[in-house]
Design a protein around this motif. Structure first.
Motif, mmCIF file in Angstrom:
data_model
loop_
_atom_site.group_PDB
_atom_site.id
_atom_site.type_symbol
_atom_site.label_atom_id
_atom_site.label_comp_id
_atom_site.label_asym_id
_atom_site.label_seq_id
_atom_site.Cartn_x
_atom_site.Cartn_y
_atom_site.Cartn_z
ATOM 1 N N TRP A 187 0.811 -1.224 0.000
ATOM 2 C CA TRP A 187 0.000 0.000 0.000
ATOM 3 C C TRP A 187 0.843 1.272 0.000
ATOM 4 O O TRP A 187 0.359 2.333 -0.405
ATOM 5 N N VAL B 296 0.872 2.611 -3.514
ATOM 6 C CA VAL B 296 -0.438 2.852 -4.134
ATOM 7 C C VAL B 296 -0.783 4.329 -4.006
ATOM 8 O O VAL B 296 -0.633 4.917 -2.930
ATOM 9 N N LEU C 281 -6.448 0.671 5.953
ATOM 10 C CA LEU C 281 -5.304 0.248 5.145
ATOM 11 C C LEU C 281 -4.023 0.894 5.642
ATOM 12 O O LEU C 281 -4.041 2.035 6.109
ATOM 13 N N ILE D 12 -1.891 2.622 4.208
ATOM 14 C CA ILE D 12 -1.526 3.487 3.085
ATOM 15 C C ILE D 12 -1.129 4.858 3.625
ATOM 16 O O ILE D 12 -1.827 5.411 4.487
#
Length: 158
Positions: free
Chosen positions: A64, A67, A97, A99
């Motif tokens: 992640w 991303v 997540l 991220i």
């Protein structure tokens, strides 16, 4: 790009197939370029997919940190508003997540002026992506058949 048609028996199978496609596409892009660019859809259609991606085993299958998330459509409402597509994606997936916050590029809807929002967001996309293409663009389908908040009866779409 080759179009593939799949007919699935129910919404749960559709969500699983979409999650698997998301993972395969993300892993492929990261392997090739070191980054995965995705534009999320809004509305209620993709919520199940977002929730699924935030669970095991899907969440562990993607790096992640590589991303970058964008939004294919958004309503000109604050990010905390119940009609905000960003809010839905945040609650369903993004909050769950690993991220980096700087990899989530939401539309700056605070001004409320759609033209200004679109212009600023276009500049953000160009700055982050440096003219590279999206690896995946998700489109939801509204109950009236609209896609990405495009309504055929609107004058400026003719």
């Amino acid at each position: 790009m080759k179009a593939v048609q799949k007919i699935l028996p129910d919404s749960e199978r559709l969500i699983e197939a979409a999650a698997e496609h998301f993972v395969v596409t993300a892993r492929s892009a990261i392997a090739k370029r070191g980054v995965f660019y995705v534009a999320l859809a809004g509305g209620s259609t993709p919520k199940g997919l977002y929730q699924k991606l935030a669970t095991s085993p899907y969440v562990e299958q993607i790096d992640w940190a590589r991303v970058h998330i964008f939004f294919g459509d958004e309503r000109c409402v604050p990010a905390t508003h119940d009609d905000s597509n960003f809010k839905m994606a945040r609650l369903a997936m993004l909050d769950h997540l690993p991220i980096p916050a700087e990899n989530v590029h939401r539309m700056p809807t605070e001004s409320g002026d759609a033209a200004e929002v679109a212009s600023r967001y276009e500049a953000t996309i160009k700055l982050v992506m440096e003219d590279k293409p999206f690896d995946l663009v998700l489109l939801g389908l509204g109950p009236d058949g609209h896609i990405a908040s495009l309504f055929p009866e609107l004058r400026h779409l003719r």
